[in-house]
Design an enzyme around this catalytic site. Structure first.
Site, short mmCIF file in Angstrom:
data_model
loop_
_atom_site.label_atom_id
_atom_site.label_comp_id
_atom_site.label_asym_id
_atom_site.label_seq_id
_atom_site.Cartn_x
_atom_site.Cartn_y
_atom_site.Cartn_z
CE LYS A 57 5.87 -51.02 59.46
NZ LYS A 57 7.10 -51.12 58.91
CG ASP A 84 0.37 -45.67 55.78
OD1 ASP A 84 0.43 -46.09 57.03
OD2 ASP A 84 0.77 -46.32 55.06
CE1 TYR A 96 4.73 -52.07 50.16
CE2 TYR A 96 4.97 -51.71 52.57
CZ TYR A 96 4.84 -52.57 51.66
OH TYR A 96 4.44 -53.95 51.82
C1 LIG Z 1 3.94 -46.57 55.87
C2 LIG Z 1 3.58 -48.02 55.83
N1 LIG Z 1 2.36 -48.27 55.35
C3 LIG Z 1 1.75 -49.57 55.55
C4 LIG Z 1 2.77 -50.48 55.66
C5 LIG Z 1 2.40 -52.06 55.61
O1 LIG Z 1 2.28 -52.43 56.91
P1 LIG Z 1 2.49 -54.04 57.13
O2 LIG Z 1 3.79 -54.21 56.73
O3 LIG Z 1 2.36 -54.23 58.68
O4 LIG Z 1 1.49 -54.87 56.39
C6 LIG Z 1 3.85 -50.15 55.88
C7 LIG Z 1 5.23 -51.23 56.11
O5 LIG Z 1 6.33 -51.25 56.33
C8 LIG Z 1 4.60 -48.72 56.08
O6 LIG Z 1 5.79 -48.47 56.28
#
Ligand SMILES: Cc1ncc(COP(=O)(O)O)c(C=O)c1O
Length: 431
Positions: A266, A238, A136
């Site tokens: 995060k 990511d 995700y």
């Molecule tokens: C690996 C990863 N990438 C991107 C995102 C998206 O981040 P956000 O919720 O701050 O938009 C998340 C969110 O949980 C994530 O776990």
């Protein structure tokens, strides 16, 4: 006792669809959180293993962060100009993260991912994205494909079909996203041989936390780097969860593989909304306001509340002590859980790294989305329900990730294990 939570769920439902502002939240309503603990509106105390979906790395309400945030409130926010903090935090990121020759801030992981994809498209002149099945990367069209697809609809494991993960996406979204199995460099090579001329970027979450906790096999990330070089596509890591967590420089430091672009969020600010796109200078320069062609904008980008939090948080994450401690706590959990599962004869495993973990009900190592999806969902739900009753906050989704923070103690881990023992007994007794 969850009387007030249940009443709130009802009241919320009159105003907010489903009673939650993000679909990944469960309807337990909290009153406050501090350190490793969360208290719900009924006064129940939990040891927190949700940890703000991986954002809270130090623990809730870190006093030094709260103080720094309090100070910036005094001098005016959202002025529409940069201040010195934006430079200070960008420098910290550049110093810590190997790929960060240049840095730009955003608010959320999703936004930063969108920006990274725009940069890759502008740089290559191509449009498609390759991503791992089960990963995700946020809620935007470009990556909301093959997140947790029904395996019956998802084609063969080594060349999966794209499956949309939401309604409301562009009609042709499947044409733009190529899913591949994680931990399979040959499959990636095949996909790029087939689609390479149209692919702008390969996006990789170095540890797939959004299917629980799936670390890369030895040599996998190196192979991904090699294959992306061979096919001349941009490699985006990511590191929204892995960043600053697996090491001060994130997964790219731990595994020694440097991508072209990286997305961070995060842990950067211990739960305050800050994200960043960082990467190779020539790639990042396409966002330059004077001579780049990619528009990079956002009213709240580099917001001083989040920057104040990040400036303190990154100082604490810089020397690797927090990450070492998280590693020790994770090892205690993994070993303790393994002993319990053996003792009780339950086919379950706890996979963990860098303070994040997930429990899977299977006797096979979980190496990709399909192996996670084929673990026993119902056993997990029974387990999680029992663990929650024992005062440990975990989520009901068997593909979600959990974690502990720097504020969790060895005693907390032992209490989590006691609760998990009860959960495992509930699963064993059901069989
Ligand atoms: C690996 C990863 N990438 C991107 C995102 C998206 O981040 P956000 O919720 O701050 O938009 C998340 C969110 O949980 C994530 O776990």
């Amino acid at each position: 006792m969850r009387k007030r939570s249940l009443r709130l769920l009802e009241e919320y439902g009159d105003v907010v669809p489903g009673g939650v502002h993000s679909n990944f939240r469960s309807p337990v309503y909290y009153e406050r959180a501090k350190g490793s603990r969360v208290w719900d509106v009924d006064g129940n105390e939990y040891i927190d293993c949700v940890v703000s979906n991986g954002a809270c790395i130090l623990g809730h309400g870190d006093p030094d962060i709260s103080e720094a945030v309090g100070e910036v409130l005094e001098y005016g926010l959202s002025v529409g100009l940069e201040g010195e903090l934006g430079l200070k935090v960008a420098r910290l990121v550049k110093e810590m993260v190997p790929s960060a020759e240049r840095v730009r801030f955003a608010n959320t992981g999703t936004e930063a991912m969108m920006k990274a994809v725009m940069i890759a498209r502008e740089h290559t002149g191509r449009g498609k994205i390759v991503k791992a099945e089960g990963a995700y990367h946020g809620w935007y069209d470009d990556f909301l494909v093959s997140v947790h697809p029904d395996p019956k609809l998802a084609g063969p494991p080594n060349s999966p079909l794209p499956v949309r993960a939401s309604g409301g996406l562009r009609r042709d979204v499947e044409d733009w996203v190529v899913p591949v199995p994680f931990n399979d460099p040959e499959a990636l090579d095949r996909a790029l041989s087939l689609h390479g001329d149209d692919v702008a970027a390969v996006i990789v979450e170095p540890v797939v936390f959004n299917s629980g906790c799936i670390p890369p096999k030895d040599g996998y990330l190196e192979a991904v780097r090699e294959v992306t070089h061979k096919h001349d596509v941009v490699l985006i890591f990511d590191e929204v969860i892995t960043g600053f967590r697996l090491a001060p420089g994130g997964a790219q430091e731990l595994y020694g593989v440097v991508p072209d672009l990286t997305v961070l969020a995060k842990a950067i600010a211990n739960g305050y909304p800050l994200a960043a796109v960082v990467g190779r200078r020539d790639l990042m320069e396409v966002t330059h306001p004077a001579h780049g062609r990619v528009l990079y904008a956002g009213t709240y980008n580099a917001h001083h509340v989040a920057l104040a939090a990040a400036s303190v948080c990154l100082e604490k994450l810089r020397d690797g002590g927090v990450q070492r401690r998280l590693r020790e706590l994770t090892e205690r959990l993994v070993e303790g859980f393994g002993r319990l599962a053996d003792k009780l004869g339950v086919k379950a495993r706890l996979q963990g790294i860098g303070g994040q973990f997930q429990v899977y009900f299977t006797d096979e190592e979980v190496v990709d989305y399909r192996s996670a999806a084929f673990s026993d969902e119902w056993a997990y739900r029974r387990f999680q329900g029992r663990v929650l009753r024992e005062g440990v906050l975990m989520k009901p989704s068997y593909l979600f990730h959990h974690g502990v923070t720097y504020s969790h103690t060895e005693e907390d881990i032992d209490r989590i294990l006691e609760a998990m023992e009860k959960g495992l007994e509930a699963v064993r007794d059901e069989d």
